[in-house]
Design a protein around this motif. Structure first.
Motif, mmCIF file in Angstrom:
data_model
loop_
_atom_site.group_PDB
_atom_site.id
_atom_site.type_symbol
_atom_site.label_atom_id
_atom_site.label_comp_id
_atom_site.label_asym_id
_atom_site.label_seq_id
_atom_site.Cartn_x
_atom_site.Cartn_y
_atom_site.Cartn_z
ATOM 1 N N UNK A 121 2.796 15.681 -12.606
ATOM 2 C CA UNK A 121 3.451 16.986 -12.536
ATOM 3 C C UNK A 121 4.379 17.182 -13.739
ATOM 4 N N UNK A 122 5.071 16.125 -14.139
ATOM 5 C CA UNK A 122 5.942 16.216 -15.308
ATOM 6 C C UNK A 122 5.117 16.379 -16.580
ATOM 7 N N UNK A 123 4.016 15.606 -16.681
ATOM 8 C CA UNK A 123 3.154 15.696 -17.865
ATOM 9 C C UNK A 123 2.526 17.077 -17.974
ATOM 10 N N UNK A 124 2.112 17.623 -16.832
ATOM 11 C CA UNK A 124 1.513 18.951 -16.814
ATOM 12 C C UNK A 124 2.478 19.995 -17.374
ATOM 13 N N UNK A 125 3.745 19.883 -16.994
ATOM 14 C CA UNK A 125 4.757 20.813 -17.489
ATOM 15 C C UNK A 125 4.912 20.697 -19.006
ATOM 16 N N UNK A 126 4.882 19.470 -19.511
ATOM 17 C CA UNK A 126 5.026 19.237 -20.949
ATOM 18 C C UNK A 126 3.816 19.779 -21.711
ATOM 19 N N UNK A 127 2.609 19.592 -21.148
ATOM 20 C CA UNK A 127 1.394 19.937 -21.879
ATOM 21 C C UNK A 127 0.977 21.395 -21.720
ATOM 22 N N UNK A 128 1.503 22.075 -20.718
ATOM 23 C CA UNK A 128 1.082 23.450 -20.446
ATOM 24 C C UNK A 128 1.093 24.355 -21.687
ATOM 25 N N UNK A 129 2.140 24.324 -22.524
ATOM 26 C CA UNK A 129 2.148 25.226 -23.682
ATOM 27 C C UNK A 129 1.036 24.951 -24.686
ATOM 28 N N UNK B 183 3.016 12.893 -24.760
ATOM 29 C CA UNK B 183 2.242 13.891 -24.012
ATOM 30 C C UNK B 183 2.285 15.286 -24.638
ATOM 31 N N UNK B 184 2.995 15.461 -25.735
ATOM 32 C CA UNK B 184 3.187 16.808 -26.282
ATOM 33 C C UNK B 184 1.967 17.258 -27.078
ATOM 34 N N UNK B 185 0.909 17.603 -26.395
ATOM 35 C CA UNK B 185 -0.293 18.054 -27.078
ATOM 36 C C UNK B 185 -1.356 18.489 -26.101
ATOM 37 N N UNK B 186 -2.565 18.694 -26.612
ATOM 38 C CA UNK B 186 -3.699 19.085 -25.779
ATOM 39 C C UNK B 186 -4.245 17.834 -25.099
ATOM 40 N N UNK B 187 -4.398 17.832 -23.780
ATOM 41 C CA UNK B 187 -4.964 16.660 -23.097
ATOM 42 C C UNK B 187 -6.317 16.280 -23.705
ATOM 43 N N UNK B 188 -6.534 14.999 -23.839
ATOM 44 C CA UNK B 188 -7.736 14.501 -24.502
ATOM 45 C C UNK B 188 -9.018 15.124 -23.971
ATOM 46 N N UNK B 189 -9.164 15.214 -22.639
ATOM 47 C CA UNK B 189 -10.412 15.709 -22.061
ATOM 48 C C UNK B 189 -10.641 17.189 -22.371
ATOM 49 N N UNK C 70 -4.974 20.973 -10.357
ATOM 50 C CA UNK C 70 -4.378 20.782 -11.672
ATOM 51 C C UNK C 70 -3.958 19.334 -11.881
ATOM 52 N N UNK C 71 -3.331 18.727 -10.879
ATOM 53 C CA UNK C 71 -2.904 17.333 -11.006
ATOM 54 C C UNK C 71 -4.100 16.427 -11.247
ATOM 55 N N UNK C 72 -5.171 16.631 -10.470
ATOM 56 C CA UNK C 72 -6.361 15.799 -10.622
ATOM 57 C C UNK C 72 -6.954 15.880 -12.010
ATOM 58 N N UNK C 73 -6.848 17.048 -12.643
ATOM 59 C CA UNK C 73 -7.435 17.236 -13.965
ATOM 60 C C UNK C 73 -6.492 16.886 -15.105
ATOM 61 N N UNK C 74 -5.230 16.560 -14.786
ATOM 62 C CA UNK C 74 -4.291 16.167 -15.833
ATOM 63 C C UNK C 74 -3.942 14.684 -15.771
#
Length: 415
Positions: A100-108, A223-229, A133-137
């Motif tokens: 949940x924290x990572x999702x918030x960081x990566x959302x932008x 984590x400040x970027x586009x998730x790898x997948x 969303x959590x499952x995919x992040x």
């Protein structure tokens, strides 16, 4: 009529190609349709066809794989994701909390289209959007191998791209394995070798004859970027050439430490690449690198430790004679680890590919049978007109609650 060696070889290749397609689709059965999407099984392997806008693609995915997507994501999010990660006095932090924290960081950094697709997936499957969303992040902490062989390394110069995915066979992902044939609106059609409920990609090939495979490293916390997948998805959807893919990775903020093999059959070339949060480095075939000290001509070989040494030994032993069949043998144990979730061999020129998944008992994919497919043929296929129709529901206005009693999917994959 005189039959030359060349004409005889051409005829033989044509016969092989036709036979390949006949064997591939002999056991095909349409399961259901939803909007522009549809689900079929080919010789027992689920193949999900997705087409349209991001929301439509997500909804088709969720509706047609409803039970399998729910089982898979709920186990990961509420099962594995609820295990204790860190304990500090009375405070317990679980992977779910961390994501949940990572999702918030990566959302932008994530294109809106992926959040639209996740919204469609939640609506189609009837799951809570946050769980989807959590499952995919969840960070992909894979320890894998990959290779590309071309030109002088293979029997006839054909480029082969092998991908070994080593990751958590005890999570049961293999019981929800699915081939997704995606035709995104405005994007390049591609195939994603993946699992029900996941929209990102770690193993894929597109209709422009470009293939991508990922290998994970360290660097946790960046984590400040586009998730790898999602970055791999961007490469498949927008990469018409090898250089296109490299540009996509270079121009987007990246996360953690990841390595890739990217191949392009139009130019018969492939590269190894590190695209981490602070490094973008391309390793050409035959080039040495401190982490890859034993280069082989016309080969891109990525692995680690003794698995890398064994991969190099096998490639050197078979150099100049590799075919699709012998290239698959490069992915056998111990190049593949015990936690070998799937193996894939791409032949991007023809868009043929072969897939093996771990056994339901957790036995490595390298010990299982391969399933053969061809992306160009899959894109031509049509569903049976009399197949069951799962209703499609358009996106609701923001803020409108999503009912858990949306459409029903008629199939559960695996156990």
């Amino acid at each position: 009529m005189r039959c030359t060696v060349r004409s005889a070889r051409t005829l033989w290749l044509a016969v092989v190609a036709v036979t390949f397609l006949m064997l591939q689709t002999a056991g095909a059965e349409t399961i259901a349709r939803c909007g522009k999407g549809w689900l079929e099984e080919i010789n027992g392997y689920p193949v999900l066809h997705l087409k349209g806008t991001p929301y439509e693609i997500g909804y088709q995915h969720g509706a047609l794989l409803r039970e399998s997507a729910r089982q898979n994501l709920e186990h990961i999010v509420n099962g594995e994701g609820s295990r204790q990660l860190i304990e500090f006095g009375p405070i317990k932090v679980t992977p779910r909390d961390a994501i949940l924290s990572i999702l918030t960081i990566q959302r932008p950094h994530v294109p809106q289209k992926y959040f639209d697709e996740l919204a469609g997936l939640a609506a189609g499957s009837g799951m809570e959007l946050q769980d989807v969303q959590i499952g995919n992040f969840i960070p992909e902490l894979f320890h894998c191998s990959g290779f590309a062989l071309m030109n002088s390394a293979t029997q006839d110069g054909t480029l082969y791209h092998g991908r070994v995915l080593d990751y958590a066979t005890d999570w049961g992902l293999q019981n929800h394995a699915v081939i997704m044939v995606c035709e995104p609106e405005g994007g390049i059609p591609f195939v994603n070798v993946t699992y029900a409920g996941f929209i990102g990609s770690v193993t894929g090939m597109n209709a422009e004859h470009v293939s991508i495979g990922e290998m994970g490293g360290g660097g946790l916390g960046h984590w400040q970027g586009v998730p790898m997948a999602f970055l791999v998805r961007e490469g498949l959807e927008r990469g018409k050439t090898l250089d296109d893919v490299l540009t996509i990775f270079r121009e987007n903020p990246r996360t953690c430490e990841y390595f890739y093999v990217v191949a392009d059959a139009k130019t018969n070339e492939a590269v190894g690449m590190e695209a981490s949060w602070d490094v973008m480095e391309v390793i050409r075939p035959g080039e040495a690198h401190p982490l890859l000290p034993s280069p082989v001509k016309d080969c891109a070989l990525l692995s680690a430790g003794s698995r890398y040494e064994e991969l190099v030994r096998r490639v050197e032993a078979g150099h100049g004679r590799f075919t699709a069949e012998t290239a698959m043998k490069l992915m056998e144990r111990p190049v593949a680890m015990k936690s070998n979730l799937h193996n894939v061999l791409f032949e991007p020129k023809t868009t043929r590919f072969w897939v093996a998944n771990a056994g339901s008992d957790g036995s490595p994919a390298a010990e299982q049978a391969y399933h053969a497919f061809q992306l160009s043929e899959l894109l031509k296929r049509k569903p049976d007109a009399d197949a069951e129709v799962v209703p499609f529901r358009a996106a609701v206005k923001p803020g409108t609650p999503v009912s858990r009693a949306t459409s029903r999917a008629p199939v559960t994959i695996g156990d």
